[in-house]
Design a protein around this motif. Structure first.
Motif, short mmCIF file in Angstrom:
data_model
loop_
_atom_site.label_atom_id
_atom_site.label_comp_id
_atom_site.label_asym_id
_atom_site.label_seq_id
_atom_site.Cartn_x
_atom_site.Cartn_y
_atom_site.Cartn_z
N TRP A 114 -6.21 -16.41 -11.84
CA TRP A 114 -5.32 -16.54 -10.68
C TRP A 114 -4.38 -15.35 -10.59
O TRP A 114 -4.15 -14.79 -9.53
CB TRP A 114 -4.51 -17.84 -10.80
CG TRP A 114 -3.59 -18.07 -9.63
CD1 TRP A 114 -3.91 -18.55 -8.41
CD2 TRP A 114 -2.20 -17.78 -9.59
NE1 TRP A 114 -2.81 -18.61 -7.59
CE2 TRP A 114 -1.74 -18.13 -8.31
CE3 TRP A 114 -1.29 -17.27 -10.52
CZ2 TRP A 114 -0.41 -17.99 -7.92
CZ3 TRP A 114 0.02 -17.12 -10.15
CH2 TRP A 114 0.46 -17.48 -8.85
N GLN A 115 -3.88 -14.96 -11.74
CA GLN A 115 -2.99 -13.80 -11.76
C GLN A 115 -3.73 -12.54 -11.33
O GLN A 115 -3.21 -11.72 -10.58
CB GLN A 115 -2.40 -13.62 -13.15
CG GLN A 115 -1.39 -14.69 -13.51
CD GLN A 115 -0.85 -14.51 -14.91
OE1 GLN A 115 -1.41 -13.75 -15.69
NE2 GLN A 115 0.22 -15.23 -15.21
N GLN A 116 -4.93 -12.41 -11.82
CA GLN A 116 -5.71 -11.24 -11.46
C GLN A 116 -5.99 -11.24 -9.96
O GLN A 116 -5.93 -10.22 -9.30
CB GLN A 116 -7.04 -11.23 -12.24
CG GLN A 116 -6.88 -10.92 -13.70
CD GLN A 116 -6.36 -9.50 -13.92
OE1 GLN A 116 -5.20 -9.32 -14.26
NE2 GLN A 116 -7.19 -8.51 -13.72
N ASN A 224 6.18 -13.98 -14.02
CA ASN A 224 5.03 -14.87 -14.19
C ASN A 224 3.71 -14.17 -13.97
O ASN A 224 2.69 -14.80 -13.82
CB ASN A 224 5.15 -16.07 -13.25
CG ASN A 224 5.15 -15.63 -11.80
OD1 ASN A 224 5.35 -14.45 -11.53
ND2 ASN A 224 4.91 -16.57 -10.90
N THR A 225 3.76 -12.86 -13.92
CA THR A 225 2.50 -12.13 -13.79
C THR A 225 2.26 -11.35 -15.07
O THR A 225 3.17 -11.13 -15.87
CB THR A 225 2.57 -11.14 -12.62
OG1 THR A 225 3.56 -10.16 -12.92
CG2 THR A 225 2.90 -11.85 -11.33
N GLY A 226 1.04 -10.94 -15.23
CA GLY A 226 0.69 -10.16 -16.39
C GLY A 226 1.47 -8.87 -16.45
O GLY A 226 1.89 -8.43 -17.52
N ARG A 227 1.68 -8.30 -15.30
CA ARG A 227 2.42 -7.03 -15.30
C ARG A 227 3.89 -7.24 -15.64
O ARG A 227 4.55 -6.35 -16.12
CB ARG A 227 2.31 -6.38 -13.93
CG ARG A 227 0.95 -5.84 -13.63
CD ARG A 227 0.95 -5.21 -12.26
NE ARG A 227 -0.24 -5.58 -11.53
CZ ARG A 227 -0.29 -5.74 -10.24
NH1 ARG A 227 0.79 -5.56 -9.52
NH2 ARG A 227 -1.40 -6.06 -9.65
N GLY A 228 4.37 -8.44 -15.30
CA GLY A 228 5.77 -8.71 -15.59
C GLY A 228 6.08 -8.69 -17.06
O GLY A 228 7.23 -8.62 -17.46
N MET A 229 5.02 -8.77 -17.88
CA MET A 229 5.25 -8.76 -19.32
C MET A 229 5.50 -7.35 -19.83
O MET A 229 5.93 -7.15 -20.96
CB MET A 229 4.06 -9.37 -20.04
CG MET A 229 3.86 -10.84 -19.72
SD MET A 229 2.26 -11.44 -20.21
CE MET A 229 2.44 -11.40 -21.98
N LEU A 230 5.18 -6.35 -18.98
CA LEU A 230 5.41 -4.97 -19.38
C LEU A 230 6.85 -4.58 -19.05
O LEU A 230 7.52 -5.26 -18.28
CB LEU A 230 4.44 -4.05 -18.63
CG LEU A 230 2.97 -4.29 -18.94
CD1 LEU A 230 2.10 -3.51 -17.98
CD2 LEU A 230 2.68 -3.88 -20.38
N PRO A 231 7.32 -3.51 -19.64
CA PRO A 231 8.69 -3.06 -19.31
C PRO A 231 8.84 -2.85 -17.81
O PRO A 231 7.93 -2.37 -17.14
CB PRO A 231 8.82 -1.75 -20.08
CG PRO A 231 7.84 -1.87 -21.18
CD PRO A 231 6.70 -2.68 -20.64
N PHE A 232 9.91 -3.21 -17.30
CA PHE A 232 10.09 -3.10 -15.85
C PHE A 232 11.56 -2.87 -15.54
O PHE A 232 12.44 -3.05 -16.37
CB PHE A 232 9.60 -4.37 -15.17
CG PHE A 232 10.40 -5.59 -15.54
CD1 PHE A 232 10.08 -6.31 -16.68
CD2 PHE A 232 11.49 -6.00 -14.78
CE1 PHE A 232 10.82 -7.41 -17.04
CE2 PHE A 232 12.22 -7.10 -15.13
CZ PHE A 232 11.90 -7.82 -16.27
N SER A 233 11.79 -2.49 -14.35
CA SER A 233 13.15 -2.34 -13.86
C SER A 233 13.34 -3.36 -12.76
O SER A 233 12.63 -3.34 -11.75
CB SER A 233 13.36 -0.92 -13.33
OG SER A 233 14.63 -0.84 -12.74
N ARG A 234 14.23 -4.26 -12.96
CA ARG A 234 14.44 -5.32 -11.98
C ARG A 234 15.86 -5.19 -11.42
O ARG A 234 16.82 -5.07 -12.18
CB ARG A 234 14.24 -6.68 -12.64
CG ARG A 234 14.33 -7.80 -11.65
CD ARG A 234 14.00 -9.11 -12.29
NE ARG A 234 14.87 -9.40 -13.41
CZ ARG A 234 14.78 -10.51 -14.14
NH1 ARG A 234 13.83 -11.38 -13.89
NH2 ARG A 234 15.61 -10.72 -15.14
N THR A 235 15.92 -5.26 -10.16
CA THR A 235 17.23 -5.16 -9.52
C THR A 235 17.91 -6.53 -9.54
O THR A 235 17.37 -7.50 -9.02
CB THR A 235 17.10 -4.70 -8.07
OG1 THR A 235 16.43 -3.45 -8.09
CG2 THR A 235 18.45 -4.56 -7.43
#
Lengths: 246, 232
Positions: A114-116, A224-235
């Motif tokens: 589903w995430q994919q 809640n996504t696979g990419r969200g598990m990677l380092p990210f910059s969130r405003t």
């Protein structure tokens, strides 16, 4: 019974008999109960002299009676646990483990798929989804990635590689990132309209560009996504400061 | 034959349990019977029940001494000994002889006794025998008197008869027999001490045993209630 045989029993007790002698005694014992009685009495004397706790009666009769009783009555009870352990318990355990493994696999595939699928849909909306915006935001510094510039559809860079915009210099100087200094590798895919932004540095365009950038990044920073598990910059939020950067 | 003077023979009067010769080292005269045991075990594994009968006769008293360290009641102890033999008999086909038979048997005995106590909700006594110690366990004294009054009388009579018979033996027979039973010496060692051939030692020990046996045989048949054990 010969004296020789009794002497052989005596030597056998002391482990001083030859193998041949022991075998001969054993063969004789088969047919001569008195030999066995002598063996018992000799050992009784030995135990008495060693001051053992003597058995008052021979345990032999009771032993064979008990064993016979067990063999006639207990076999069903004895076999049952083995049958249970071999044919019932173990297969049930294996079946349980197998079903759990299948269920876990199905659940994982469902969530992951589903995430994919969602990610695929998102990418379908993006142009230039191949390129990375790594280095776009580093330590509150917005740095246009040269690869991103090179891969724009119209091949027109919207920012020169040398252009940098300090967030503090922008109208949105109050921007706070959830992970300060974190890169947005693999996080945000710059949308088509982003790459078409003009490179002019006036306040309206910068604000618009930054809005788009932030919205894109906030969208892809979902946990809640696979990419969200990677380092990210969130405003987390930002404060509009009028006149800043002028 | 100056050796006999060094052997302290039992006194028929007084405390017979204190008979054990002074200065002797108990080397475990039953502890080096491996070849006989091995052969008996092999015979049992081939289906010879009588061979197991001989093993039981050989070790039942010793096992009783071991079990009596845990269980003071005579009947209970005898039940545990019997259970130990039953377990051993059932497990014997799998016995590969990695350890001596008696070590293996004692291990079963200790575990059976402990399990028996656990089933009764009791704990092993302070004089607990570790399985590892079973091999060197010296049963040279009775830790507990687990006999019933009747059996004590019978045992006392039998022991008295044994000591009387021992005292009635000739000096040569008594010496050879004592060196074997109390000092645990091998036939070779006894032959060296007594300066006689091994065959003579073997013969003397047998005649000593036979002499004692003739004295206790009537008592044994009375107290054991039968002449011999019969394996079905």
């Amino acid at each position: 019974m010969s004296e020789k045989m009794k002497e052989e029993i005596s030597a056998m007790m002391d482990d001083e008999s030859s193998m041949f002698g022991v075998r001969r005694v054993l063969d004789e014992v088969e047919s001569d109960d008195e030999l066995h009685a002598i063996w018992e009495r000799y050992h009784f004397v030995k135990a008495a002299l060693n001051q053992s706790s003597l058995c008052q009666t021979s345990i032999s009769d009771r032993f064979w009676a008990e064993l016979e009783n067990e063999q006639t009555n207990v076999p069903d009870n004895l076999e049952l646990p083995e049958q249970l352990s071999d044919t019932s318990v173990k297969p049930k355990l294996n079946q349980y483990i197998s079903s759990m493994a299948v269920a876990a696999t199905v659940a994982f595939m469902t969530v992951f798929g589903w995430q994919q699928y969602q990610g695929f849909q998102d990418q379908g909306l993006n142009i230039g989804s191949e390129f990375s915006v790594a280095g776009l935001v580093r330590d509150n510094v917005v740095v246009p990635d040269s690869t991103m510039v090179a891969k724009t559809i119209d091949q027109k860079p919207f920012l020169d590689a040398s252009d940098t915009m300090m967030l503090s210099d922008m109208p949105y100087s109050g921007i706070q990132t959830a992970s300060s200094g974190a890169s947005v590798q693999g996080q945000a895919m710059v949308r088509q309209n982003l790459v078409r932004l003009p490179t002019s540095n006036n306040g309206g365009m910068t604000r618009e560009k930054l809005n788009l950038f932030l919205s894109n990044h906030a969208e892809h920073a979902a946990l809640n996504t696979g990419r969200g598990m990677l380092p990210f910059s969130r405003t987390a939020n930002y404060t509009l400061v009028e006149g800043a950067g002028k | 034959m100056g050796v006999s003077s060094t052997v302290h023979l039992p006194q028929t009067s007084g405390n017979q349990r204190s008979f054990k010769p002074e200065g002797t080292i108990k080397q475990g005269s039953w502890m080096n019977d491996s070849s006989t045991d091995k052969l008996l075990v092999e015979r049992v594994q081939q289906g010879d029940k009588r061979a197991f009968d001989l093993l039981m006769s050989r070790y039942q008293h010793k096992l009783m001494s071991l079990v009596s360290r845990y269980i003071s009641d005579y009947q209970e102890a005898q039940d545990v000994v019997q259970e130990t033999f039953i377990k051993a008999y059932k497990a014997l086909p799998k016995f590969r002889g990695d350890s001596a038979f008696y070590t293996w048997l004692y291990r079963i005995g200790v575990n059976t006794a402990k399990n028996h106590l656990a089933a009764k909700g009791r704990r092993p006594s302070a004089s607990d025998v570790q399985v590892e110690d079973a091999e060197v366990y010296d049963e040279g004294y009775r830790l507990r008197n687990i006999d019933t009054p009747e059996s004590q009388i019978l045992t006392s009579e039998l022991e008295k008869a044994i000591y009387e018979a021992l005292n009635s033996l000739s000096d040569e027979l008594r010496t050879a027999f004592s060196l074997r039973e109390f000092d645990g010496l091998s036939y070779d060692e006894i032959a060296e001490i007594m300066e006689c051939p091994v065959g003579t030692v073997r013969s003397r020990i047998f005649r000593a045993r036979d002499g004692i046996d003739q004295q206790i045989k009537p008592l044994m048949e009375d107290s054991w209630g039968r002449k011999t054990s019969k394996v079905k």
